[in-house]
Design an enzyme around this catalytic site. Structure first.
Site, PDB file in Angstrom:
ATOM      1  N   ARG A  67       0.825  -1.216   0.000  1.00 46.04           N
ATOM      2  CA  ARG A  67       0.000   0.000   0.000  1.00 46.04           C
ATOM      3  C   ARG A  67       0.860   1.268   0.000  1.00 46.04           C
ATOM      4  O   ARG A  67       0.484   2.277  -0.590  1.00 46.04           O
ATOM      5  CB  ARG A  67      -0.917   0.019   1.232  1.00 46.04           C
ATOM      6  CG  ARG A  67      -2.032  -0.995   1.175  1.00 46.04           C
ATOM      7  CD  ARG A  67      -2.979  -0.827   2.365  1.00 46.04           C
ATOM      8  NE  ARG A  67      -3.918  -1.921   2.441  1.00 46.04           N
ATOM      9  CZ  ARG A  67      -5.062  -1.999   1.755  1.00 46.04           C
ATOM     10  NH1 ARG A  67      -5.401  -1.027   0.940  1.00 46.04           N
ATOM     11  NH2 ARG A  67      -5.863  -3.033   1.889  1.00 46.04           N
ATOM     12  N   MET A  92     -12.111   3.003  -3.542  1.00 45.12           N
ATOM     13  CA  MET A  92     -12.298   1.828  -2.690  1.00 45.12           C
ATOM     14  C   MET A  92     -10.990   1.222  -2.180  1.00 45.12           C
ATOM     15  O   MET A  92     -10.900   0.015  -1.972  1.00 45.12           O
ATOM     16  CB  MET A  92     -13.113   0.761  -3.452  1.00 45.12           C
ATOM     17  CG  MET A  92     -14.494   1.241  -3.864  1.00 45.12           C
ATOM     18  SD  MET A  92     -15.490   1.837  -2.479  1.00 45.12           S
ATOM     19  CE  MET A  92     -15.875   0.282  -1.692  1.00 45.12           C
ATOM     20  N   ARG A  93      -9.978   2.041  -1.979  1.00 49.74           N
ATOM     21  CA  ARG A  93      -8.732   1.548  -1.377  1.00 49.74           C
ATOM     22  C   ARG A  93      -8.500   2.270  -0.057  1.00 49.74           C
ATOM     23  O   ARG A  93      -8.745   3.482   0.048  1.00 49.74           O
ATOM     24  CB  ARG A  93      -7.527   1.837  -2.292  1.00 49.74           C
ATOM     25  CG  ARG A  93      -7.600   1.215  -3.652  1.00 49.74           C
ATOM     26  CD  ARG A  93      -7.648  -0.289  -3.639  1.00 49.74           C
ATOM     27  NE  ARG A  93      -6.465  -0.909  -3.053  1.00 49.74           N
ATOM     28  CZ  ARG A  93      -6.379  -2.213  -2.791  1.00 49.74           C
ATOM     29  NH1 ARG A  93      -7.395  -3.013  -3.040  1.00 49.74           N
ATOM     30  NH2 ARG A  93      -5.287  -2.711  -2.273  1.00 49.74           N
ATOM     31  N   ASN A 109     -13.939  13.288   1.928  1.00 44.93           N
ATOM     32  CA  ASN A 109     -14.584  12.049   1.470  1.00 44.93           C
ATOM     33  C   ASN A 109     -16.081  12.193   1.624  1.00 44.93           C
ATOM     34  O   ASN A 109     -16.555  12.989   2.438  1.00 44.93           O
ATOM     35  CB  ASN A 109     -14.080  10.886   2.344  1.00 44.93           C
ATOM     36  CG  ASN A 109     -14.696   9.555   1.965  1.00 44.93           C
ATOM     37  OD1 ASN A 109     -14.769   9.199   0.779  1.00 44.93           O
ATOM     38  ND2 ASN A 109     -15.157   8.806   2.959  1.00 44.93           N
ATOM     39  N   HIS A 111     -19.401   9.737   2.515  1.00 42.98           N
ATOM     40  CA  HIS A 111     -19.791   8.409   2.995  1.00 42.98           C
ATOM     41  C   HIS A 111     -21.312   8.349   3.065  1.00 42.98           C
ATOM     42  O   HIS A 111     -21.938   9.297   3.537  1.00 42.98           O
ATOM     43  CB  HIS A 111     -19.163   8.143   4.377  1.00 42.98           C
ATOM     44  CG  HIS A 111     -19.532   6.802   4.911  1.00 42.98           C
ATOM     45  ND1 HIS A 111     -18.973   5.637   4.424  1.00 42.98           N
ATOM     46  CD2 HIS A 111     -20.436   6.422   5.847  1.00 42.98           C
ATOM     47  CE1 HIS A 111     -19.511   4.600   5.055  1.00 42.98           C
ATOM     48  NE2 HIS A 111     -20.396   5.051   5.916  1.00 42.98           N
TER      49      HIS A 111
HETATM   50  C1  GRF Z   1     -21.157   6.569  -2.974  1.00 43.64           C
HETATM   51  O1  GRF Z   1     -22.283   6.042  -2.344  1.00 43.64           O
HETATM   52  C2  GRF Z   1     -20.209   7.149  -1.951  1.00 43.64           C
HETATM   53  O2  GRF Z   1     -20.854   7.688  -0.842  1.00 43.64           O
HETATM   54  C3  GRF Z   1     -19.414   5.953  -1.537  1.00 43.64           C
HETATM   55  O3  GRF Z   1     -19.253   5.196  -2.715  1.00 43.64           O
HETATM   56  C4  GRF Z   1     -20.305   5.484  -3.626  1.00 43.64           C
HETATM   57  C5  GRF Z   1     -19.654   5.958  -4.889  1.00 43.64           C
HETATM   58  O4  GRF Z   1     -20.577   6.139  -5.939  1.00 43.64           O
HETATM   59  N1  GRF Z   1     -18.179   6.345  -0.895  1.00 43.64           N
HETATM   60  P1  GRF Z   1     -20.122   6.934  -7.236  1.00 43.64           P
HETATM   61  O5  GRF Z   1     -18.916   6.211  -7.807  1.00 43.64           O
HETATM   62  O6  GRF Z   1     -19.803   8.341  -6.839  1.00 43.64           O
HETATM   63  O7  GRF Z   1     -21.298   6.859  -8.163  1.00 43.64           O
END
Ligand code: GRF
Length: 218
Positions: A67, A92-93, A109, A111
């Site tokens: 990483r 997603m990392r 970020n 969430h």
């Molecule tokens: C979203 O729900 C965000 O909150 C989460 O991952 C998803 C990403 O969706 N972290 P996108 O790629 O922006 O359509």
């Protein structure tokens, strides 16, 4: 305050990325998107960004032994692009402490829950299992623990009878697309100050006239 030069980090669909690019183009956000970076070549968001004339880069995490070296490559790409602010948008990392420390207070970020409730993956499934009646989304600065850090803005979304993960995710995502550009615009205007581990927004009226909470159905 100098105009922000953004790097948006994605791993997939990139719908939040699109909302941020749109916000910059429409003048809601006083910032420029310098780079969209993905760890996955097949991320759909890359095509949209390239079509919008934005520089894109793929750094596959599998090309690196660990990483730290992967994050080092990301950091170099950000520097090369002249980015000074990072927006994670479905990236997603897990990022390493060194990278997070370097970009402290310059990385945010989104969430899909009302943090600090339901951090981590499978958020909507866990919200439904818990029987929560209100959920939502949160834009926050990034700290070492996943999905922690000073909260800039939140949107509330009702959990409706009969919701499944898909219907709930869709309703929350619609709120995300409103919230993320709004939160970033506050940062870009220099209105967000970090005090301790709380984000304080300058110039909000005391009666909540410019509410940072988007209410259910609102
Ligand atoms: C979203 O729900 C965000 O909150 C989460 O991952 C998803 C990403 O969706 N972290 P996108 O790629 O922006 O359509």
């Amino acid at each position: 305050m100098a105009r922000l030069r953004l790097a948006i980090l994605i791993s997939g669909r990139g719908s939040n990325m699109r909302a941020l690019i749109g916000g910059c183009r429409e003048g809601l956000i006083d910032a420029e998107v310098a780079l969209v970076l993905s760890n996955k070549a097949e991320a759909a968001g890359l095509r949209h960004a390239a079509g919008a004339g934005i520089a894109t880069k793929v750094i596959p995490h599998g090309d690196f032994p660990d990483r730290v070296s992967f994050d080092g490559a990301i950091d170099r790409a950000l520097t090369t692009a002249g980015a000074d602010f990072v927006c994670l948008a479905g990236f997603m990392r897990l990022l390493t402490p060194g990278f997070i420390a370097k970009w402290r207070d310059r990385m945010i970020n989104i969430h899909p829950s009302l943090l600090p409730a339901f951090p981590g993956l499978d958020t909507h499934r866990r919200v439904l299992e818990a029987g929560a009646k209100i959920t939502g989304c949160t834009v926050h600065f990034v700290r070492f623990e996943t999905d922690t850090g000073p909260i800039i803005a939140q949107a509330a979304v009702p959990v409706l009878p009969g919701d499944d993960e898909t219907s709930l995710a869709d309703r929350v995502l619609a709120a995300e697309h409103r919230l993320y550009p709004m939160a970033l615009s506050l940062v870009a205007e220099g209105r967000v100050r970090i005090e301790g581990e709380r984000a304080v927004i300058e110039g909000l009226s005391a009666d909540g006239g410019e509410a940072l909470l988007i209410n259910p159905g609102g």
